[in-house]
Design a protein around this motif. Structure first.
Motif, PDB file in Angstrom:
ATOM      1  N   ALA A 169       5.011  -3.559  -6.345  1.00  0.00           N
ATOM      2  CA  ALA A 169       4.132  -3.807  -5.196  1.00  0.00           C
ATOM      3  C   ALA A 169       3.173  -4.973  -5.518  1.00  0.00           C
ATOM      4  O   ALA A 169       2.992  -5.887  -4.710  1.00  0.00           O
ATOM      5  CB  ALA A 169       3.351  -2.543  -4.867  1.00  0.00           C
ATOM      6  N   GLU A 170       2.610  -4.938  -6.727  1.00  0.00           N
ATOM      7  CA  GLU A 170       1.671  -6.004  -7.127  1.00  0.00           C
ATOM      8  C   GLU A 170       2.367  -7.357  -7.235  1.00  0.00           C
ATOM      9  O   GLU A 170       1.880  -8.363  -6.737  1.00  0.00           O
ATOM     10  CB  GLU A 170       1.045  -5.675  -8.493  1.00  0.00           C
ATOM     11  N   GLU A 171       3.516  -7.340  -7.893  1.00  0.00           N
ATOM     12  CA  GLU A 171       4.263  -8.586  -8.085  1.00  0.00           C
ATOM     13  C   GLU A 171       4.715  -9.138  -6.726  1.00  0.00           C
ATOM     14  O   GLU A 171       4.666 -10.343  -6.482  1.00  0.00           O
ATOM     15  CB  GLU A 171       5.476  -8.304  -8.984  1.00  0.00           C
ATOM     16  N   GLY A 172       5.122  -8.220  -5.835  1.00  0.00           N
ATOM     17  CA  GLY A 172       5.608  -8.624  -4.519  1.00  0.00           C
ATOM     18  C   GLY A 172       4.549  -9.341  -3.704  1.00  0.00           C
ATOM     19  O   GLY A 172       4.821 -10.384  -3.094  1.00  0.00           O
ATOM     20  N   GLU A 221       0.836  -1.206   0.000  1.00  0.00           N
ATOM     21  CA  GLU A 221       0.000   0.000   0.000  1.00  0.00           C
ATOM     22  C   GLU A 221       0.878   1.267   0.000  1.00  0.00           C
ATOM     23  O   GLU A 221       0.616   2.213  -0.736  1.00  0.00           O
ATOM     24  CB  GLU A 221      -0.874  -0.033   1.250  1.00  0.00           C
ATOM     25  N   LEU A 222       1.909   1.251   0.829  1.00  0.00           N
ATOM     26  CA  LEU A 222       2.810   2.410   0.892  1.00  0.00           C
ATOM     27  C   LEU A 222       3.548   2.617  -0.442  1.00  0.00           C
ATOM     28  O   LEU A 222       3.746   3.751  -0.877  1.00  0.00           O
ATOM     29  CB  LEU A 222       3.819   2.234   2.031  1.00  0.00           C
ATOM     30  N   LEU A 223       3.919   1.508  -1.066  1.00  0.00           N
ATOM     31  CA  LEU A 223       4.615   1.634  -2.353  1.00  0.00           C
ATOM     32  C   LEU A 223       3.678   2.220  -3.411  1.00  0.00           C
ATOM     33  O   LEU A 223       4.091   3.063  -4.222  1.00  0.00           O
ATOM     34  CB  LEU A 223       5.169   0.277  -2.814  1.00  0.00           C
ATOM     35  N   HIS A 224       2.426   1.778  -3.415  1.00  0.00           N
ATOM     36  CA  HIS A 224       1.456   2.349  -4.370  1.00  0.00           C
ATOM     37  C   HIS A 224       1.297   3.852  -4.131  1.00  0.00           C
ATOM     38  O   HIS A 224       1.195   4.638  -5.072  1.00  0.00           O
ATOM     39  CB  HIS A 224       0.098   1.655  -4.238  1.00  0.00           C
ATOM     40  N   LYS A 225       1.288   4.227  -2.859  1.00  0.00           N
ATOM     41  CA  LYS A 225       1.152   5.631  -2.514  1.00  0.00           C
ATOM     42  C   LYS A 225       2.371   6.430  -3.036  1.00  0.00           C
ATOM     43  O   LYS A 225       2.216   7.490  -3.649  1.00  0.00           O
ATOM     44  CB  LYS A 225       1.056   5.754  -0.986  1.00  0.00           C
ATOM     45  N   ALA A 226       3.557   5.892  -2.799  1.00  0.00           N
ATOM     46  CA  ALA A 226       4.784   6.560  -3.265  1.00  0.00           C
ATOM     47  C   ALA A 226       4.776   6.686  -4.789  1.00  0.00           C
ATOM     48  O   ALA A 226       5.176   7.726  -5.342  1.00  0.00           O
ATOM     49  CB  ALA A 226       6.013   5.775  -2.806  1.00  0.00           C
ATOM     50  N   ALA A 227       4.288   5.640  -5.465  1.00  0.00           N
ATOM     51  CA  ALA A 227       4.250   5.662  -6.940  1.00  0.00           C
ATOM     52  C   ALA A 227       3.356   6.802  -7.424  1.00  0.00           C
ATOM     53  O   ALA A 227       3.712   7.531  -8.365  1.00  0.00           O
ATOM     54  CB  ALA A 227       3.745   4.326  -7.472  1.00  0.00           C
ATOM     55  N   HIS A 280       9.198   9.827   1.164  1.00  0.00           N
ATOM     56  CA  HIS A 280       9.033  10.454   2.483  1.00  0.00           C
ATOM     57  C   HIS A 280       7.564  10.864   2.676  1.00  0.00           C
ATOM     58  O   HIS A 280       6.956  10.565   3.707  1.00  0.00           O
ATOM     59  CB  HIS A 280       9.956  11.673   2.586  1.00  0.00           C
ATOM     60  N   MET A 281       7.011  11.508   1.651  1.00  0.00           N
ATOM     61  CA  MET A 281       5.620  11.978   1.752  1.00  0.00           C
ATOM     62  C   MET A 281       4.637  10.815   1.829  1.00  0.00           C
ATOM     63  O   MET A 281       3.554  10.947   2.394  1.00  0.00           O
ATOM     64  CB  MET A 281       5.281  12.895   0.568  1.00  0.00           C
TER      65      MET A 281
END
Ligand code: G3H
Length: 478
Positions: free
Chosen positions: A114-117, A68-74, A198-199
């Protein structure tokens, strides 16, 4: 000092106690564009401690939360494409449109990872003992993938954002923490990219970015006992790193001399278009650029004419104007390229255009009738100059390709698919492209170099797997 970009550690932006900075020279103006902190070895030590501590709780954070955090960063990264692209234009003279593409591609890479992970790390293995001779069905083995610990990511100047996230995203989804050492040219783009992470709200200390001089912190980082994995993309310093690194997994991509073999039955328009795109995009500063054309003599005149016509249409100038050919990254790089050009001139290569250079800007140059005694036949220019070697047999082309110390990618142009496959099979490179220029993407494809081109395989799935180790629990039944 507000003029110096801060480094990132413990979820905060910090000044180096060294009081020193590193200047980033704009390749176009050749003036200082930005300054970054010159971190000290003590600061690296501190960052390693933070990364180690943060990793422990991150590894216990549910996989779906990490994703979820990775999707947000993307998403944040893509929202900031314009400002990051502007830095890429100023720091590495990447043409404006390509700079935006790099950031968008990076956002997509992070989401895909993120999805693959969640798929591949969400599965483990269950084994029973009685398939091995002499065993009863008395042991159950449960194995799953666990993180390595602290991943050190070192991307190169030509994709300071994309080749950073291609290391950061797999490391994070797999439960590792991260220390990023960006290249000097590209450091500010990388710091902006880190700001997007960071954000997104990742835990403090999980992601860290240290800037500084390679001579001060380079070896110190790569030989640091706190590092559990190194993912490096760059030049032959990678070979030195591999010799000095500890007993940790290494993933490296170290350049290439990608050959383009053109057969007599090739679609010459298609080949010419790919040679120009493959050889000259980002002024040849891609490890996967076409770096030598090996063309059958009977079609060589026709091919060279077509390539020449397309080279004449390339625009040359500043990256802000989105020119095709922009200044190469540093003056020393321009000097190195010029050295290869002069060597080819002395040894009698045919210049299809006049050689022209202003500062770091080198006009695109096609060199015909290149012979194996010329440096350009073997060395990687990382600039907008492309040698053509005329061959009298396919075997001669394959021989030249395989005699290289590099083995990243290669390509072959022919309408005969059987020949294409046979040639691809014997080319000693990590990938062979049939009827297209070499390229790393799409980013989920495996990407690897043989010989001096690297260690291990990248691409989203391979990188996630590489940044994990297998852990087993065996249940012994009474
Ligand atoms: O410079 C090395 C890169 O991995 C090449 O990537 O094929 O997308 O330009 P690219």
């Amino acid at each position: 000092d507000g003029d110096v970009y801060k480094y990132y550690a413990d979820g905060e932006w910090k000044k180096s106690a060294s009081g020193k900075s590193v200047s980033i020279i704009n390749p176009t103006t050749r003036k200082t564009q930005y300054k970054v902190q010159a971190c000290s070895q003590e600061e690296v030590n501190k960052v390693m401690e933070l990364a180690k501590a943060a990793q422990k709780s991150w590894a216990r954070t549910p996989l779906w939360k990490r994703a979820e955090l990775l999707h947000k960063a993307a998403a944040i990264l893509k929202d900031h494409k314009a400002s990051i692209a502007e830095c890429l234009v100023k720091e590495i003279a990447k043409p404006a449109k390509d700079a935006v593409t790099e950031v968008v591609r990076s956002g997509d890479l992070v989401s895909y990872t993120a999805e693959e992970g969640v798929r591949i790390l969400g599965e483990g293995k269950f084994l029973v003992s009685d398939s091995f001779p002499g065993n009863e069905r008395s042991k159950y083995c449960l194995s799953s993938k666990i993180p390595l610990g602290v991943v050190l990511a070192i991307p190169p100047f030509n994709y300071p954002v994309n080749l950073a996230v291609s290391k950061i995203a797999p490391a994070l989804i797999a439960g590792n923490s991260l220390v990023l050492k960006p290249p000097t040219q590209g450091a500010v783009s990388a710091l902006h990219m880190i700001h997007c992470f960071h954000m997104a709200g990742f835990p403090k200390g999980l992601i860290n970015c240290v800037t500084g001089k390679g001579s001060e912190i380079g070896d110190f980082l790569t030989m640091h006992p706190g590092v559990n994995c190194i993912s490096f993309t760059g030049g032959d310093t990678g070979i030195a790193i591999s010799k000095k690194a500890g007993m940790i997994p290494l993933q490296m991509e170290l350049g290439g001399k990608d050959a383009c073999i053109v057969l007599e039955d090739a679609d010459l328009d298609l080949a010419a278009a790919n040679i120009v795109k493959g050889g000259f995009s980002y002024s040849g500063q891609r490890c996967t650029a076409v770096k030598v054309v090996l063309v059958m003599e009977s079609v060589a005149d026709a091919l060279v004419e077509k390539v020449k016509a397309k080279v004449a249409k390339l625009t040359v100038g500043p990256p802000e104007e989105d020119c095709d050919i922009t200044p190469v990254v540093t003056e020393s790089s321009a000097n190195f390229i010029e050295g290869l050009v002069m060597d080819a001139k002395e040894k009698g290569a045919t210049f299809c255009q006049e050689y022209r250079r202003e500062g770091n800007l080198i006009w695109p140059l096609l060199l015909d009738h290149v012979r194996p005694d010329m440096r350009i036949a073997w060395e990687e220019p990382f600039g907008p100059i492309l040698p053509v070697i005329r061959i009298n047999s396919v075997e001669e082309g394959i021989h030249h390709c395989n005699a290289s110390n590099f083995g990243l990618q290669g390509c072959v142009f022919t309408r005969d698919i059987n020949k294409a496959i046979m040639i691809s099979d014997v080319m000693e490179t990590g990938t062979v492209q049939i009827n297209s220029a070499p390229a790393r993407g799409p980013d989920h494809f495996p990407f690897q170099g043989l010989k001096d081109s690297g260690i291990g395989s990248q691409g989203i799935t391979n990188s996630i797997n590489m940044m994990t180790k297998v852990k087993s629990i065996v249940i012994n039944l009474p």
